[in-house]
Design an enzyme around this catalytic site. Structure first.
Site, short mmCIF file in Angstrom:
data_model
loop_
_atom_site.label_atom_id
_atom_site.label_comp_id
_atom_site.label_asym_id
_atom_site.label_seq_id
_atom_site.Cartn_x
_atom_site.Cartn_y
_atom_site.Cartn_z
CG LEU A 1 12.95 7.48 20.52
CD1 LEU A 1 14.25 6.85 20.15
CD2 LEU A 1 13.28 9.01 21.31
CB CYS B 1 1.42 6.77 11.26
SG CYS B 1 2.02 7.98 10.65
CB CYS C 1 3.15 7.84 2.86
SG CYS C 1 3.52 6.70 4.40
CB CYS D 1 3.46 -1.33 13.59
SG CYS D 1 3.55 -1.09 11.92
CG ASN E 1 -3.25 6.54 13.36
OD1 ASN E 1 -3.75 7.31 13.56
ND2 ASN E 1 -1.83 6.83 13.10
CB CYS F 1 6.92 -2.04 15.92
SG CYS F 1 8.65 -1.76 15.34
CB CYS G 1 7.90 -4.61 8.47
SG CYS G 1 9.23 -3.78 9.48
N GLY H 1 7.09 -1.41 5.65
CA GLY H 1 8.66 -1.97 5.90
C GLY H 1 9.78 -0.91 6.43
CD GLU H 2 13.91 0.58 9.07
OE1 GLU H 2 13.13 0.74 9.95
OE2 GLU H 2 14.67 1.05 8.66
CB SER I 1 10.39 7.06 8.67
OG SER I 1 9.96 6.78 9.83
CD GLU J 1 -3.02 -1.31 2.43
OE1 GLU J 1 -3.93 -1.54 2.30
OE2 GLU J 1 -2.32 -0.73 3.69
N1 SAH Z 1 9.68 1.15 9.34
C1 SAH Z 1 9.81 2.76 9.36
C2 SAH Z 1 8.98 3.24 8.53
C3 SAH Z 1 7.42 2.95 8.55
S1 SAH Z 1 6.98 4.55 9.10
C4 SAH Z 1 9.77 3.03 10.62
O1 SAH Z 1 9.15 2.53 11.66
O2 SAH Z 1 10.13 4.27 10.87
C5 SAH Z 1 5.32 4.40 9.88
C6 SAH Z 1 5.62 5.18 10.95
O3 SAH Z 1 4.39 5.01 11.75
C7 SAH Z 1 6.60 4.91 12.13
O4 SAH Z 1 7.01 6.22 12.81
C8 SAH Z 1 5.85 3.93 13.02
O5 SAH Z 1 6.63 3.80 14.24
C9 SAH Z 1 4.68 4.64 13.26
N2 SAH Z 1 3.82 3.82 13.60
C10 SAH Z 1 3.50 2.47 13.62
N3 SAH Z 1 2.29 1.91 14.07
C11 SAH Z 1 1.74 3.07 14.47
C12 SAH Z 1 0.43 3.28 15.10
N4 SAH Z 1 -0.61 2.17 15.36
N5 SAH Z 1 -0.18 4.67 15.40
C13 SAH Z 1 0.79 5.72 15.19
N6 SAH Z 1 1.83 5.28 14.47
C14 SAH Z 1 2.40 4.08 14.26
FE1 SF4 Z 2 8.05 -1.19 12.93
FE2 SF4 Z 2 8.05 0.46 11.03
FE3 SF4 Z 2 8.31 -2.05 10.66
FE4 SF4 Z 2 5.81 -1.11 11.75
S1 SF4 Z 2 6.97 -0.49 9.78
S2 SF4 Z 2 6.98 -2.72 12.08
S3 SF4 Z 2 6.87 0.63 13.02
S4 SF4 Z 2 9.61 -0.95 11.78
#
Ligand code: SAH
Ligand code: SF4
Length: 340
Positions: free
Chosen positions: A213, A333, A103, A117, A289, A114, A110, A157-158, A189, A90
């Site tokens: 973070l 996000c 975006c 997410c 979210n 986390c 991924c 993805g990362e 990011s 997506e």
């Molecule tokens: N993997 C990278 C890029 C994905 S960015 C990263 O983690 O930075 C997606 C962003 O949304 C990141 O800042 C992530 O930490 C944040 N995110 C993930 N799950 C979320 C949620 N449920 N609510 C708000 N932000 C979230």
């Molecule tokens: Fe974590 Fe970013 Fe991967 Fe989601 S997309 S699992 S926030 S590293």
């Protein structure tokens, strides 16, 4: 067979030189693709018919196929794409009037898992190619019928675990003969992959860096971002960021998702300020979210978010409370899961 979106400018030059064509053919073709979003040779009318035919039998356009497009009440659009091997990803288009941000995803799923997410629940399938990453952006521009001002690698993805393709994509986007997108309009990011941050410190294009973070100490971070924090615990991450900041002079943005009673107390705010001391951080406080499969993670109340912000303000840390965008269509996000 070659794929058009896998080629950089020099590779186009080499190809035309091999075919005994003039150099300006590379400029023409890049203009068609990256400025005019024309993805079929037939319509490239300033190129001779013979050359168009030769190209169409030797260089493919394999673009992501649009399966579904949804529009949120706030104008955010989400795109579901099918890839060549039937995998799904997506992308999201954020609308601030005439100012638009894409975006973009860098992987299918991924590996970082986390806990808050949606993408993390999928696990990792594979990296996206240069063409698949560029394809999302160019197709969105084509569907949008206008250029998109900004790109953020904040989709699925990362990005730093697909670093080679990521950096070649950025070179293509920034190249004056290709998409010519300014460095200040490109943001990576990362969840905190230090190897990638170090590479970015030496990268020739001064793009922006954002760090996800979400925690003010290692115990908390290991709970909500277990994979990345095991490999790259906080102090190592902070050291890498100091190195990056000294080397590039760039200011770093930090993303901090506000999770109710998990990471949103005033103590967490004090701890966060101390952790980032000396980095001159800019912090985005993002109300969590909702993710359907994670009901135990709740969004902090407005009151708790405001109080967190008050502490940061008292300590002279710049921050912003982000508005949720596109959450009604799961486009915000952390909500991307490429459901069909
Ligand atoms: N993997 C990278 C890029 C994905 S960015 C990263 O983690 O930075 C997606 C962003 O949304 C990141 O800042 C992530 O930490 C944040 N995110 C993930 N799950 C979320 C949620 N449920 N609510 C708000 N932000 C979230
Ligand atoms: Fe974590 Fe970013 Fe991967 Fe989601 S997309 S699992 S926030 S590293």
């Amino acid at each position: 067979m070659n794929d058009a979106l896998e080629l950089n400018y020099n590779q186009w030059l080499e190809l035309f030189s091999k075919w005994n064509e003039q150099k300006f053919r590379a400029d023409q073709i890049c203009q068609w693709i990256y400025a005019r979003k024309v993805f079929n040779y037939h319509d490239m009318t300033n190129i001779s018919k013979a050359l168009r035919e030769k190209m169409s039998t030797s260089i493919l356009f394999t673009l992501p196929v649009l399966i579904k497009q949804q529009t949120s009440q706030d104008g955010t659009k989400k795109f579901l794409w099918q890839l060549n091997d039937n995998k799904y990803i997506e992308s999201v288009l954020l609308n601030h009037g005439s100012y638009k941000t894409a975006c973009i995803s860098t992987q299918v799923g991924c590996a970082m898992r986390c806990s808050f997410c949606a993408t993390g629940t999928l696990g990792f399938t594979r990296n996206l190619t240069q063409g698949e990453i560029l394809g999302q952006f160019l197709m969105m521009e084509k569907l949008n019928k206008a250029d998109i001002n900004n790109i953020v690698f904040m989709g699925m993805g990362e990005p730093f675990l697909n670093e080679d393709n990521l950096f070649s994509v950025i070179r293509v986007l920034n190249h004056p003969k290709m998409r010519n997108l300014g460095a200040r309009h490109i943001t990576i990011s990362t969840s905190g992959i230090i190897a990638g941050i170090e590479k970015l410190s030496d990268f020739e294009i001064p793009i922006r860096l954002s760090i996800s973070l979400h925690a003010s100490n290692d115990e908390l971070r290991s709970k909500i971002m277990p994979v990345v924090n095991k490999n790259y615990p906080l102090q190592k991450l902070i050291d890498a960021l100091k190195f990056y900041k000294n080397k590039t002079g760039e200011r770093i943005t930090f993303e901090y998702a506000m999770i109710d009673r998990m990471n949103d107390s005033p103590e967490n705010a004090y701890e966060l300020a101390a952790l980032l001391d000396g980095l001159q951080p800019y912090i985005n406080l993002i109300p969590l979210n909702p993710v359907a499969s994670k009901p135990e993670y709740k969004r902090s109340s407005d009151e708790r978010i405001k109080n967190f912000g008050r502490v940061l303000k008292e300590l002279n840390i710049e921050y912003e409370i982000r508005k949720e965008r596109g959450s009604d269509i799961d486009a915000a996000c952390g909500q991307l899961a490429a459901k069909k």
